[in-house]
Design an enzyme around this catalytic site. Structure first.
Site, PDB file in Angstrom:
ATOM      1  N   CYS A 234      55.936  32.977  33.152  1.00  0.00           N
ATOM      2  CA  CYS A 234      55.222  33.673  34.216  1.00  0.00           C
ATOM      3  C   CYS A 234      54.270  34.731  33.646  1.00  0.00           C
ATOM      4  O   CYS A 234      54.468  35.231  32.537  1.00  0.00           O
ATOM      5  CB  CYS A 234      56.214  34.385  35.133  1.00  0.00           C
TER       6      CYS A 234
ATOM      7  N   GLU B 240      53.946  37.851  34.582  1.00  0.00           N
ATOM      8  CA  GLU B 240      54.548  39.182  34.413  1.00  0.00           C
ATOM      9  C   GLU B 240      55.273  39.296  33.088  1.00  0.00           C
ATOM     10  O   GLU B 240      55.188  40.315  32.398  1.00  0.00           O
ATOM     11  CB  GLU B 240      55.525  39.461  35.562  1.00  0.00           C
TER      12      GLU B 240
ATOM     13  N   CYS C 147      59.000  36.774  40.511  1.00  0.00           N
ATOM     14  CA  CYS C 147      60.211  35.957  40.667  1.00  0.00           C
ATOM     15  C   CYS C 147      61.420  36.726  40.133  1.00  0.00           C
ATOM     16  O   CYS C 147      61.291  37.766  39.468  1.00  0.00           O
ATOM     17  CB  CYS C 147      60.050  34.623  39.947  1.00  0.00           C
TER      18      CYS C 147
END
Ligand code: THU
Length: 160
Positions: free
Chosen positions: A73, A75, A112
């Site tokens: 991801c 992040e 997430c």
């Protein structure tokens, strides 16, 4: 038995223009990072920009893989880059923007669960909260003053 009520606090902004200029700029950097995502499988691009207390800005975008779980991801790409490059710096803010190549994303897209756990590790490490701002391609922006608002009852190193 005693019930335990856990509360989280968020701020909701109607548009990015409502935010302070420095955060608007950070979100713009997240959008630019988002365009560099490698997302041929999901067609869903995410960008993250981190403001550090040494005035550096670190970015990341999601990087996918033909072996799906091997992708990462935006992040985590960003925060691991920050940790690897500026290990002594504190992370002040993170801005996140997500865009689908298939439809307009108008609702804020929060990180997430796995990213929440990865992000909160750095709050524990630096002993200071990280403000998180997240949005879709357009529309409302949500803000939390701490990753712990997104992930109450964190798993942290004190239990090890
Ligand atoms: N994705 C992120 O980059 N950040 C999140 O917090 C959620 C999902 C990416 C992973 C994958 O590349 C794509 O979005 C679709 O799940």
């Amino acid at each position: 038995m005693k019930p335990l009520k856990v509360t989280s606090n968020f701020e909701v902004y109607d548009s990015v223009e409502e935010l302070p200029q420095a955060i608007q700029d950070l979100m713009k950097t997240a959008v630019e990072a988002r365009d560099k995502a490698y997302a041929p499988y999901s067609q869903f691009k995410v960008g993250a920009a981190l403001a550090l207390n040494n005035n550096e800005v670190v970015t990341g975008s999601n990087q996918e893989n033909a072996s799906y779980p091997s992708g990462l991801c935006a992040e985590r790409t960003a925060i691991y880059y920050a940790g690897a490059t500026f290990p002594e710096a504190q992370i002040k803010d993170i801005a996140i923007s997500a865009k689908s190549m298939k439809h307009m994303v108008e609702a804020p897209v929060p990180p997430c669960g796995a990213c929440r756990q990865a992000l909160v590790e750095y709050e524990v490490k630096q002993k200071a909260d990280i403000a998180v701002y997240f949005m879709g391609e357009t529309g409302k922006v949500m803000k939390a003053n701490s990753i712990k608002d997104l992930l109450p009852l964190i798993f942290e190193n004190s239990v090890l």
